[in-house]
Write an enzyme that holds these catalytic residues in place. Structure first.
Site, PDB file in Angstrom:
ATOM      1  N   CYS A   2     125.169 -71.519  20.156  1.00  0.00           N
ATOM      2  CA  CYS A   2     125.153 -71.037  21.481  1.00  0.00           C
ATOM      3  C   CYS A   2     125.497 -68.895  21.578  1.00  0.00           C
ATOM      4  O   CYS A   2     125.496 -68.681  20.716  1.00  0.00           O
ATOM      5  CB  CYS A   2     126.328 -71.386  22.340  1.00  0.00           C
ATOM      6  SG  CYS A   2     126.262 -72.767  22.497  1.00  0.00           S
ATOM      7  N   ARG A  27     119.028 -68.348  20.339  1.00  0.00           N
ATOM      8  CA  ARG A  27     120.833 -68.740  19.958  1.00  0.00           C
ATOM      9  C   ARG A  27     119.927 -70.278  20.770  1.00  0.00           C
ATOM     10  O   ARG A  27     121.489 -70.707  20.406  1.00  0.00           O
ATOM     11  CB  ARG A  27     121.656 -68.126  20.031  1.00  0.00           C
ATOM     12  CG  ARG A  27     121.224 -66.650  19.301  1.00  0.00           C
ATOM     13  CD  ARG A  27     122.748 -66.208  19.164  1.00  0.00           C
ATOM     14  NE  ARG A  27     123.796 -67.183  18.716  1.00  0.00           N
ATOM     15  CZ  ARG A  27     123.780 -66.709  17.584  1.00  0.00           C
ATOM     16  NH1 ARG A  27     123.532 -65.418  16.846  1.00  0.00           N
ATOM     17  NH2 ARG A  27     125.717 -66.600  16.978  1.00  0.00           N
ATOM     18  N   TRP A  74     123.483 -74.264  23.373  1.00  0.00           N
ATOM     19  CA  TRP A  74     122.887 -75.374  22.629  1.00  0.00           C
ATOM     20  C   TRP A  74     123.990 -76.418  22.690  1.00  0.00           C
ATOM     21  O   TRP A  74     124.887 -76.640  22.330  1.00  0.00           O
ATOM     22  CB  TRP A  74     122.271 -75.106  21.117  1.00  0.00           C
ATOM     23  CG  TRP A  74     121.367 -75.915  20.001  1.00  0.00           C
ATOM     24  CD1 TRP A  74     120.296 -76.067  20.895  1.00  0.00           C
ATOM     25  CD2 TRP A  74     122.004 -76.357  19.266  1.00  0.00           C
ATOM     26  NE1 TRP A  74     119.798 -76.501  19.680  1.00  0.00           N
ATOM     27  CE2 TRP A  74     121.297 -77.302  18.655  1.00  0.00           C
ATOM     28  CE3 TRP A  74     123.673 -77.426  19.036  1.00  0.00           C
ATOM     29  CZ2 TRP A  74     121.350 -78.203  18.089  1.00  0.00           C
ATOM     30  CZ3 TRP A  74     123.486 -78.047  17.746  1.00  0.00           C
ATOM     31  CH2 TRP A  74     122.574 -78.905  17.496  1.00  0.00           C
ATOM     32  N   ASN A 100     130.946 -71.012  21.248  1.00  0.00           N
ATOM     33  CA  ASN A 100     130.237 -71.395  20.654  1.00  0.00           C
ATOM     34  C   ASN A 100     131.310 -72.266  19.246  1.00  0.00           C
ATOM     35  O   ASN A 100     132.368 -71.656  19.003  1.00  0.00           O
ATOM     36  CB  ASN A 100     129.903 -70.442  19.859  1.00  0.00           C
ATOM     37  CG  ASN A 100     128.164 -70.458  18.957  1.00  0.00           C
ATOM     38  OD1 ASN A 100     127.847 -71.950  18.842  1.00  0.00           O
ATOM     39  ND2 ASN A 100     127.389 -69.427  18.126  1.00  0.00           N
ATOM     40  N   GLY A 101     130.359 -73.156  19.458  1.00  0.00           N
ATOM     41  CA  GLY A 101     130.768 -74.011  17.504  1.00  0.00           C
ATOM     42  C   GLY A 101     131.911 -75.674  18.447  1.00  0.00           C
ATOM     43  O   GLY A 101     131.254 -75.613  19.157  1.00  0.00           O
ATOM     44  N   GLU A 472     107.217 -76.577   3.034  1.00  0.00           N
ATOM     45  CA  GLU A 472     107.314 -75.717   4.574  1.00  0.00           C
ATOM     46  C   GLU A 472     105.968 -75.585   5.728  1.00  0.00           C
ATOM     47  O   GLU A 472     106.094 -75.125   6.649  1.00  0.00           O
ATOM     48  CB  GLU A 472     107.165 -73.848   4.000  1.00  0.00           C
ATOM     49  CG  GLU A 472     107.588 -72.706   4.883  1.00  0.00           C
ATOM     50  CD  GLU A 472     108.688 -72.907   5.404  1.00  0.00           C
ATOM     51  OE1 GLU A 472     109.350 -73.438   5.588  1.00  0.00           O
ATOM     52  OE2 GLU A 472     108.175 -72.319   7.032  1.00  0.00           O
ATOM     53  N   LYS A 476     106.922 -75.765   9.293  1.00  0.00           N
ATOM     54  CA  LYS A 476     106.207 -74.962  10.426  1.00  0.00           C
ATOM     55  C   LYS A 476     105.670 -76.059  12.212  1.00  0.00           C
ATOM     56  O   LYS A 476     105.891 -76.154  12.990  1.00  0.00           O
ATOM     57  CB  LYS A 476     105.704 -74.175   9.591  1.00  0.00           C
ATOM     58  CG  LYS A 476     106.151 -73.138   9.299  1.00  0.00           C
ATOM     59  CD  LYS A 476     106.958 -72.296   9.811  1.00  0.00           C
ATOM     60  CE  LYS A 476     108.202 -72.154   9.969  1.00  0.00           C
ATOM     61  NZ  LYS A 476     109.595 -72.318   9.440  1.00  0.00           N
ATOM     62  N   GLU A 479     108.397 -79.028  13.511  1.00  0.00           N
ATOM     63  CA  GLU A 479     108.978 -77.441  14.762  1.00  0.00           C
ATOM     64  C   GLU A 479     108.779 -77.378  15.767  1.00  0.00           C
ATOM     65  O   GLU A 479     109.431 -77.093  17.361  1.00  0.00           O
ATOM     66  CB  GLU A 479     110.217 -76.957  13.617  1.00  0.00           C
ATOM     67  CG  GLU A 479     109.729 -75.635  13.227  1.00  0.00           C
ATOM     68  CD  GLU A 479     110.647 -74.949  12.700  1.00  0.00           C
ATOM     69  OE1 GLU A 479     112.019 -74.849  13.017  1.00  0.00           O
ATOM     70  OE2 GLU A 479     110.440 -73.816  11.849  1.00  0.00           O
ATOM     71  N   HIS A 495     102.021 -92.591  -4.974  1.00  0.00           N
ATOM     72  CA  HIS A 495     103.536 -93.676  -5.453  1.00  0.00           C
ATOM     73  C   HIS A 495     103.572 -93.524  -4.069  1.00  0.00           C
ATOM     74  O   HIS A 495     105.088 -94.252  -3.208  1.00  0.00           O
ATOM     75  CB  HIS A 495     104.386 -92.747  -6.092  1.00  0.00           C
ATOM     76  CG  HIS A 495     103.739 -92.920  -6.791  1.00  0.00           C
ATOM     77  ND1 HIS A 495     103.614 -93.222  -8.252  1.00  0.00           N
ATOM     78  CD2 HIS A 495     103.248 -91.105  -7.778  1.00  0.00           C
ATOM     79  CE1 HIS A 495     103.073 -92.397  -9.430  1.00  0.00           C
ATOM     80  NE2 HIS A 495     102.793 -91.136  -9.355  1.00  0.00           N
ATOM     81  N   LYS A 594     117.845 -70.986  17.007  1.00  0.00           N
ATOM     82  CA  LYS A 594     118.065 -69.889  15.521  1.00  0.00           C
ATOM     83  C   LYS A 594     119.027 -70.063  14.403  1.00  0.00           C
ATOM     84  O   LYS A 594     117.823 -70.152  13.010  1.00  0.00           O
ATOM     85  CB  LYS A 594     117.812 -68.688  15.934  1.00  0.00           C
ATOM     86  CG  LYS A 594     117.418 -67.625  15.401  1.00  0.00           C
ATOM     87  CD  LYS A 594     115.975 -67.768  14.152  1.00  0.00           C
ATOM     88  CE  LYS A 594     115.111 -66.717  13.327  1.00  0.00           C
ATOM     89  NZ  LYS A 594     114.059 -66.859  13.293  1.00  0.00           N
TER      90      LYS A 594
HETATM   91  C1  AGP Z   1     113.154 -72.738   9.667  1.00  0.00           C
HETATM   92  O1  AGP Z   1     111.688 -72.427  10.611  1.00  0.00           O
HETATM   93  C2  AGP Z   1     114.519 -73.374  10.765  1.00  0.00           C
HETATM   94  N1  AGP Z   1     114.382 -72.767  12.277  1.00  0.00           N
HETATM   95  C3  AGP Z   1     115.255 -73.434  10.031  1.00  0.00           C
HETATM   96  O2  AGP Z   1     114.979 -74.506   8.774  1.00  0.00           O
HETATM   97  C4  AGP Z   1     115.897 -72.170   8.949  1.00  0.00           C
HETATM   98  O3  AGP Z   1     115.604 -72.110   8.345  1.00  0.00           O
HETATM   99  C5  AGP Z   1     118.373 -72.909   8.407  1.00  0.00           C
HETATM  100  O4  AGP Z   1     118.419 -73.385   9.623  1.00  0.00           O
HETATM  101  C6  AGP Z   1     118.137 -72.141   7.486  1.00  0.00           C
HETATM  102  O5  AGP Z   1     118.656 -70.792   8.817  1.00  0.00           O
HETATM  103  P1  AGP Z   1     118.778 -69.534   8.315  1.00  0.00           P
HETATM  104  O6  AGP Z   1     118.792 -68.880   7.040  1.00  0.00           O
HETATM  105  O7  AGP Z   1     119.204 -68.482   9.413  1.00  0.00           O
HETATM  106  O8  AGP Z   1     120.417 -69.922   7.164  1.00  0.00           O
END
Ligand code: AGP
Length: 599
Positions: A2, A27, A74, A100-101, A472, A476, A479, A495, A594
């Site tokens: 959060c 966040r 969040w 947050n936590g 990757e 992208k 997500e 396979h 994030k």
């Molecule tokens: C990537 O687009 C995501 N937002 C997520 O997988 C991110 O890479 C992951 O949470 C790791 O975050 P960090 O690099 O801040 O540790």
């Protein structure tokens, strides 16, 4: 994950809190709220949805008062709703808390408090904290907070106010908190982004520390009440870097910032063809490297493995941080644990780092956010200097991580007396130019996005260094566009995944002109023979691929080691344009945040 903010100063707190929450929305953004101490007590306003929805409510029902706290959520415990939105108040509505936590023992605490007559209104774990502080409150907020937190198990970043005292108390265990020290105001926040428009002077809290903020000063104490000396630091970023500057979304801005970001990662680290990396371990004493990360950072870790083993000859393993920490790993004193994290706050990566340190391994961080928790706990580090990455989908951090990992591999080789390929170093310096060229011609990618935006599934295939790039690209797309996408080693398709191939399954191939080229062509033929739709990311001097598909995205030719940097750019853009065409808020995709500071 959060976003927390607190303000105490000479301005209207509610407006500042709302502006700050907008800058923290990356966040977490399923609900939001503020609490301000007004003349007649604590005024609390909450809303399900975005901060903008809360702002509308505030316009209808303004709140006066010059200190308060705010939160954008969040959800971890309790659905996203107004009642579960923070801040949470005690029974008498005299104390407000944002958190947050995760409070791991909240059920037992809640039972205890209910037995003592406390009434709960939400499903959250956080609410137990406001009632615990109420239970211990006897006129001093920080003392009551210390007593309350002694009973709490789990993680927290907290900001707390009471109607009786003009102060903000903030406490941290496992979730980041920064105090901004302005001339006539102070801000507490989850990270520096909302502080920047007020001051660049900050103090970072460490785990089990508390800040007591008043008009005239601020104190830092340990959670057992001992004064802690802290130095005031200067934030290196400026306000301009956290604004969109005309781009529709931060993600697009950050995709376009990559040439400059990579140049910043390289700055001062390559001189006369030599690598200048200061790390405080003896490269010749390292017998094995383990790279630990999550998500996109785990993808760059896979690329780092290729670099380090090929260039420096050191055996290298890659592990999901979340798996490593529970696996009773075999780590020796002559191991080097490399942790990669853009935010420097990812709970799983932080826990894996602490696990590796427990076994005596040397540790190195590849981090973007200066002063973040992981950055403070590694033995040495390589900062990306990529600038703030606000978009939830990581882009420039990924390419800068790859750049840093290539520098690390080259540096390790040099330190071990191995000869390094000079053309790799030269090509690395020219990478920003090559990326600029891709960013200068987007039509083919936009056409591809239009053509394939309604697909239900996607397969991304690559080999060698470009297999992690396929992972990757798939991450992208899924997500931010919510299309199911899988990345796979191209050879693995036969396979199993080949059973998925039909006319509705777009298959994106990454086809660099390297030692895997002919093999990839055969994989493309296999897909074509089954009616699959092929998209190919190819070197612009390729002559063969046009016989296999019309869906071609061309990129400048480059050294094999640079192909991940170059090939990922069109994949980032493809995901962005598909999501935008689907009307999705690219910077705030559903269910994501994030920085994942919960386990
Ligand atoms: C990537 O687009 C995501 N937002 C997520 O997988 C991110 O890479 C992951 O949470 C790791 O975050 P960090 O690099 O801040 O540790």
């Amino acid at each position: 994950m959060c976003g927390i903010i607190g303000y105490l100063g000479d301005k209207n707190a509610s407006k500042i809190l709302i502006d700050g929450l907008k800058k923290l929305e990356y966040r977490g953004y399923d609900s939001a709220g503020i609490a301000v101490v007004a003349n007649d007590g604590i005024k609390c306003l909450k809303s399900k949805g975005r901060v903008a929805d809360l702002e509308k409510k505030l316009l209808e029902d303004p709140i006066e008062g010059s200190f308060g706290i705010g939160h954008t959520r969040w959800a971890t415990h309790g659905i996203p709703s107004e009642i579960n939105a923070h801040p949470h108040l005690d029974c008498k509505k005299q104390i407000a808390v944002v958190h947050n936590g995760i409070i791991e023992n909240y059920n037992s605490l809640k039972d205890l408090l209910i037995k003592e007559g406390h009434k709960f209104v939400s499903e959250t774990d956080t609410e137990v904290i406001s009632h615990l502080i109420e239970k211990f409150y006897a006129g001093n907020l920080e003392e009551a907070t210390i007593k309350a937190l002694k009973l709490v198990e789990g993680t927290f970043g907290l900001a707390i106010i009471s109607k009786f005292e003009r102060k903000i108390v903030a406490a941290r265990r496992g979730s980041p908190l920064v105090v901004g020290i302005g001339d006539s105001e102070k801000i507490i926040a989850s990270d520096v982004v909302p502080i920047l428009s007020h001051t660049k002077k900050v103090v970072y809290l460490k785990d089990n520390e508390m800040a007591i903020i008043t008009d005239k000063d601020f104190r830092i104490e340990s959670l057992d009440g001992k004064e802690v000396e802290k130095k005031v630091e200067e934030i290196k970023w400026d306000v301009g870097q956290i604004e969109k500057k005309g781009f529709k979304y931060f993600m697009l801005k950050e995709i376009f910032e990559q040439p400059e970001a990579i140049a910043n990662t390289l700055r001062g680290r390559v001189k006369d063809g030599k690598i200048k990396l200061t790390v405080d371990f003896d490269a010749n004493s390292i017998k094995r490297i383990t790279i630990l990360a999550c998500g996109t950072s785990w993808h760059s870790a896979l690329i780092g493995k290729y670099f380090i083993e090929k260039i420096s000859g050191i055996p290298t393993e890659v592990d999901y941080a979340s798996e490593f920490r529970y696996r009773d790993p075999i780590i020796r004193k002559d191991d080097l644990a490399v942790v990669i994290s853009q935010s420097g706050e990812t709970a799983d990566t932080l826990a894996a780092l602490r696990e590796a340190k427990k076994f005596g391994a040397k540790t190195l961080g590849i981090i973007n956010v200066v002063g973040s928790t992981i950055a403070r706990e590694v033995d040495s580090g390589i900062y990306l200097h990529a600038g703030p990455e606000i978009g939830v989908a990581s882009t420039k951090a990924f390419t800068c991580q790859i750049t840093a990992l290539l520098l690390l591999a080259l540096s390790l080789a040099e330190k071990r007396g191995l000869r390094i390929e000079q053309d790799v170093v030269d090509e690395l310096l020219s990478a920003p130019q090559k990326i600029k060229k891709i960013l200068g011609s987007l039509e083919d990618i936009k056409k591809m996005a239009e053509k394939f935006k309604d697909s239900r599934d996607f397969l991304y295939l690559g080999r060698g260094l470009n297999f992690p790039v396929a992972l990757e690209g798939a991450l992208k797309l899924k997500e931010i566009s919510y299309i199911h996408a899988e990345g796979y080693p191209a050879a693995e398709m036969k396979h199993g995944p080949i059973a998925l191939i039909d006319e509705n399954m777009p298959v994106l191939f990454i086809v660099p002109k390297d030692n895997t080229y002919e093999k990839i062509i055969s994989n493309m033929e296999e897909v074509k023979a089954r009616g699959g739709k092929i998209i190919a990311v190819v070197s612009e001097d390729d002559k063969k691929i046009s016989k296999l598909t019309e869906n071609i995205i061309k990129v400048p030719p480059c050294h094999q080691y640079l192909t991940p940097l170059i090939n990922v750019i069109p994949l980032q853009l493809l995901a962005y344009y598909v999501a935008d065409l689907k009307g999705i808020n690219v910077d705030k995709p559903r269910n994501l945040a994030k920085s994942v500071t919960v386990e």
